[in-house]
Motif scaffolding. Structure first.
Motif, PDB file in Angstrom:
ATOM      1  N   GLY A 106     -12.605   8.673  48.800  1.00 52.56           N
ATOM      2  CA  GLY A 106     -11.734   8.150  49.044  1.00 52.56           C
ATOM      3  C   GLY A 106     -10.141   8.997  48.462  1.00 52.56           C
ATOM      4  N   GLN A 107      -9.990  10.644  48.224  1.00 51.07           N
ATOM      5  CA  GLN A 107      -8.558  10.596  48.471  1.00 51.07           C
ATOM      6  C   GLN A 107      -8.676  11.846  50.030  1.00 51.07           C
ATOM      7  N   ARG A 108      -9.589  11.658  50.819  1.00 49.76           N
ATOM      8  CA  ARG A 108     -10.041  12.813  51.723  1.00 49.76           C
ATOM      9  C   ARG A 108      -9.926  11.561  53.150  1.00 49.76           C
ATOM     10  N   ARG A 109      -9.249  10.274  52.886  1.00 51.45           N
ATOM     11  CA  ARG A 109      -9.633   9.194  54.188  1.00 51.45           C
ATOM     12  C   ARG A 109      -9.274   9.725  54.939  1.00 51.45           C
ATOM     13  N   VAL A 110      -9.843   9.476  56.379  1.00 58.32           N
ATOM     14  CA  VAL A 110      -9.825   9.932  57.775  1.00 58.32           C
ATOM     15  C   VAL A 110      -9.072   8.456  58.591  1.00 58.32           C
ATOM     16  N   THR A 111      -9.912   7.418  58.324  1.00 61.99           N
ATOM     17  CA  THR A 111      -9.284   6.329  58.498  1.00 61.99           C
ATOM     18  C   THR A 111      -8.643   5.140  58.206  1.00 61.99           C
ATOM     19  N   PRO A 112      -7.606   4.171  58.460  1.00 62.21           N
ATOM     20  CA  PRO A 112      -7.148   3.751  57.026  1.00 62.21           C
ATOM     21  C   PRO A 112      -8.567   2.572  56.854  1.00 62.21           C
ATOM     22  N   PRO A 113      -7.958   1.755  55.500  1.00 63.51           N
ATOM     23  CA  PRO A 113      -9.699   1.332  55.001  1.00 63.51           C
ATOM     24  C   PRO A 113      -9.642  -0.280  55.489  1.00 63.51           C
ATOM     25  N   PRO A 114     -10.845  -0.190  55.855  1.00 60.87           N
ATOM     26  CA  PRO A 114     -11.928  -0.954  56.813  1.00 60.87           C
ATOM     27  C   PRO A 114     -11.179  -2.522  56.113  1.00 60.87           C
ATOM     28  N   GLY A 115     -10.965  -3.694  56.149  1.00 62.87           N
ATOM     29  CA  GLY A 115     -10.869  -4.876  55.523  1.00 62.87           C
ATOM     30  C   GLY A 115     -11.949  -4.889  55.395  1.00 62.87           C
ATOM     31  N   PRO A 116     -12.070  -6.888  54.626  1.00 71.11           N
ATOM     32  CA  PRO A 116     -13.775  -7.172  54.747  1.00 71.11           C
ATOM     33  C   PRO A 116     -14.162  -7.754  55.866  1.00 71.11           C
ATOM     34  N   LEU A 133     -18.324  16.713  62.071  1.00 72.67           N
ATOM     35  CA  LEU A 133     -18.131  16.646  60.572  1.00 72.67           C
ATOM     36  C   LEU A 133     -17.830  14.888  60.883  1.00 72.67           C
ATOM     37  N   PRO A 134     -17.609  14.258  60.231  1.00 68.64           N
ATOM     38  CA  PRO A 134     -17.036  12.615  60.207  1.00 68.64           C
ATOM     39  C   PRO A 134     -15.332  12.956  60.590  1.00 68.64           C
ATOM     40  N   THR A 135     -14.940  13.820  60.187  1.00 72.65           N
ATOM     41  CA  THR A 135     -13.588  13.709  60.744  1.00 72.65           C
ATOM     42  C   THR A 135     -13.808  13.883  62.256  1.00 72.65           C
ATOM     43  N   PHE A 136     -14.636  14.471  62.807  1.00 69.95           N
ATOM     44  CA  PHE A 136     -15.434  14.293  64.664  1.00 69.95           C
ATOM     45  C   PHE A 136     -14.820  12.456  65.118  1.00 69.95           C
ATOM     46  N   HIS A 137     -16.421  12.105  64.038  1.00 68.70           N
ATOM     47  CA  HIS A 137     -16.005  10.756  64.942  1.00 68.70           C
ATOM     48  C   HIS A 137     -15.456   9.654  64.694  1.00 68.70           C
ATOM     49  N   ALA A 138     -14.107  10.255  63.426  1.00 72.11           N
ATOM     50  CA  ALA A 138     -13.542   9.377  62.638  1.00 72.11           C
ATOM     51  C   ALA A 138     -12.458   9.257  63.650  1.00 72.11           C
ATOM     52  N   GLY A 139     -12.434  10.727  63.998  1.00 70.00           N
ATOM     53  CA  GLY A 139     -10.818  10.639  65.760  1.00 70.00           C
ATOM     54  C   GLY A 139     -11.883   9.616  66.905  1.00 70.00           C
ATOM     55  N   HIS A 140     -12.881  10.082  67.410  1.00 74.55           N
ATOM     56  CA  HIS A 140     -13.096   8.890  68.295  1.00 74.55           C
ATOM     57  C   HIS A 140     -12.927   6.906  67.712  1.00 74.55           C
ATOM     58  N   HIS A 141     -12.794   6.454  66.806  1.00 68.62           N
ATOM     59  CA  HIS A 141     -12.519   5.303  66.607  1.00 68.62           C
ATOM     60  C   HIS A 141     -11.060   5.118  66.474  1.00 68.62           C
ATOM     61  N   ALA A 142     -10.236   6.350  65.764  1.00 70.07           N
ATOM     62  CA  ALA A 142      -8.809   5.888  65.937  1.00 70.07           C
ATOM     63  C   ALA A 142      -8.257   6.278  67.513  1.00 70.07           C
ATOM     64  N   THR A 159      -9.543  22.289  59.771  1.00 75.83           N
ATOM     65  CA  THR A 159      -9.422  22.919  59.332  1.00 75.83           C
ATOM     66  C   THR A 159      -8.140  22.943  58.138  1.00 75.83           C
ATOM     67  N   ALA A 160      -7.858  21.399  58.093  1.00 75.98           N
ATOM     68  CA  ALA A 160      -6.304  21.479  57.373  1.00 75.98           C
ATOM     69  C   ALA A 160      -6.768  21.421  56.142  1.00 75.98           C
ATOM     70  N   ASP A 161      -6.311  21.356  55.282  1.00 79.47           N
ATOM     71  CA  ASP A 161      -6.006  20.873  53.451  1.00 79.47           C
ATOM     72  C   ASP A 161      -6.616  19.787  53.340  1.00 79.47           C
ATOM     73  N   GLN A 162      -5.351  18.796  54.324  1.00 79.31           N
ATOM     74  CA  GLN A 162      -5.694  17.390  53.592  1.00 79.31           C
ATOM     75  C   GLN A 162      -5.877  17.429  55.395  1.00 79.31           C
ATOM     76  N   PRO A 163      -7.490  16.658  55.846  1.00 80.74           N
ATOM     77  CA  PRO A 163      -7.128  16.208  57.571  1.00 80.74           C
ATOM     78  C   PRO A 163      -6.594  15.403  57.717  1.00 80.74           C
ATOM     79  N   THR A 164      -6.109  14.296  57.253  1.00 78.90           N
ATOM     80  CA  THR A 164      -5.215  13.036  57.716  1.00 78.90           C
ATOM     81  C   THR A 164      -3.687  13.687  57.633  1.00 78.90           C
ATOM     82  N   ARG A 165      -2.617  12.783  58.009  1.00 78.63           N
ATOM     83  CA  ARG A 165      -1.584  12.462  57.968  1.00 78.63           C
ATOM     84  C   ARG A 165      -2.006  11.502  56.704  1.00 78.63           C
ATOM     85  N   SER A 166      -0.537  10.906  56.487  1.00 80.22           N
ATOM     86  CA  SER A 166       0.041  10.149  55.308  1.00 80.22           C
ATOM     87  C   SER A 166      -0.423   8.630  55.904  1.00 80.22           C
TER      88      SER A 166
END
Length: 271
Positions: A43-53, A206-215, A244-251
């Motif tokens: 969870g510390q490497r989240r690449v999209t906002p947390p989903p709701g219920p 990678l997971p970041t790739f498809h997460a980018g499509h959802h964003a 390639t970033a140490d943390q693949p997301t912005r805050s």
């Protein structure tokens, strides 16, 4: 192959349907349980906002997708029994080669289908259903419009009708598709930076790739590889920096790496 043919030929439609449904329910439960564990673990490497219920509509779409996937399995069995689908018991290096070729072929076909699904009219008719939930979770893989679930299943069955292959390759592809689909909808990046920087992962999604499509639905249309997006210019310009970033997301949870930018396009805009 004789024993498998004999066993399959003795099964009734009801038996096959029950078995296919049980398998697909099992795959769904595995996705939810394993995906939930991965989300908690990384969870510390989240690449999209947390989903709701999970909404009632999502539950209906998930259940429908599971049932339709089982129906595709029954259709495959009927095509096999009619002689349209030919399977062998080959194993070893050739079966692995078949699995690789099948995955690459399906990757190309799915990229083309996904691109078409983002054309404005088709998007509004079908694919917009999936993008109504931009913060994916482990079960989002199954949140599909029924026509989309049938479209994928129909494409796969058409490939099997045209190309006789081994049971090992077919079963292996089911696993490959589930793994990539699950990882792409986790909303977190399980792989550490040192692994993401491997040259292999410039091409393997990678997971970041498809997460980018959802964003940003205008980019990252591929599923198993990034090859088609790179070839046709639909890859997120910030993806490699994020990868390639140490943390693949912005805050704020953007998939883009720090200091990278991507213009957000209207989904289905025809880009």
């Amino acid at each position: 192959m004789d024993w498998l043919s004999e066993w399959g030929a003795r099964r009734s439609v009801a038996e096959v349907a029950a078995g296919a449904l049980a398998v697909n329910v099992g795959l769904f439960l595995v996705s939810v349980l394993v995906g939930g564990w991965l989300v908690r673990r990384f969870g510390q490497r989240r690449v999209t906002p947390p989903p709701g219920p999970v909404s009632p509509l999502e539950r209906v779409l998930m259940a429908t997708a599971v049932v339709l996937n089982a129906g595709v399995g029954v259709a495959g069995w009927l095509l096999w029994r009619a002689g349209w689908i030919r399977l062998s018991t080959d194993s070893g290096p050739w079966a692995l080669a078949e699995l690789l070729l099948l995955t690459l072929l399906m990757d190309a076909l799915m990229y083309g289908g996904h691109w078409l699904a983002h054309r404005r009219r088709l998007y509004r008719l079908v694919h917009e259903t999936h993008h109504r939930f931009p913060e994916p979770g482990p079960a989002t893989l199954f949140v599909l419009h029924p026509l989309e679930a049938l479209g994928f299943g129909g494409t796969w069955l058409a490939v099997l009708c045209l190309w006789g292959m081994s049971v090992t390759a077919v079963g292996g592809y089911v696993v490959v598709n589930l793994v990539f689909g699950l990882l792409g909808h986790l909303g977190v990046e399980p792989f550490p930076a040192r692994v993401r920087r491997w040259r292999l992962f410039r091409w393997v999604a990678l997971p970041t790739f498809h997460a980018g499509h959802h964003a940003d639905p205008g980019v990252n249309l591929g599923f198993y590889t990034t090859a088609w997006d790179r070839l046709f210019g639909t890859v997120d310009p910030g993806y490699d920096a994020a990868r390639t970033a140490d943390q693949p997301t912005r805050s704020e949870g953007s998939v883009l790496a720090p200091q990278s930018t991507t213009a957000t396009r209207s989904p289905g805009s025809g880009r």
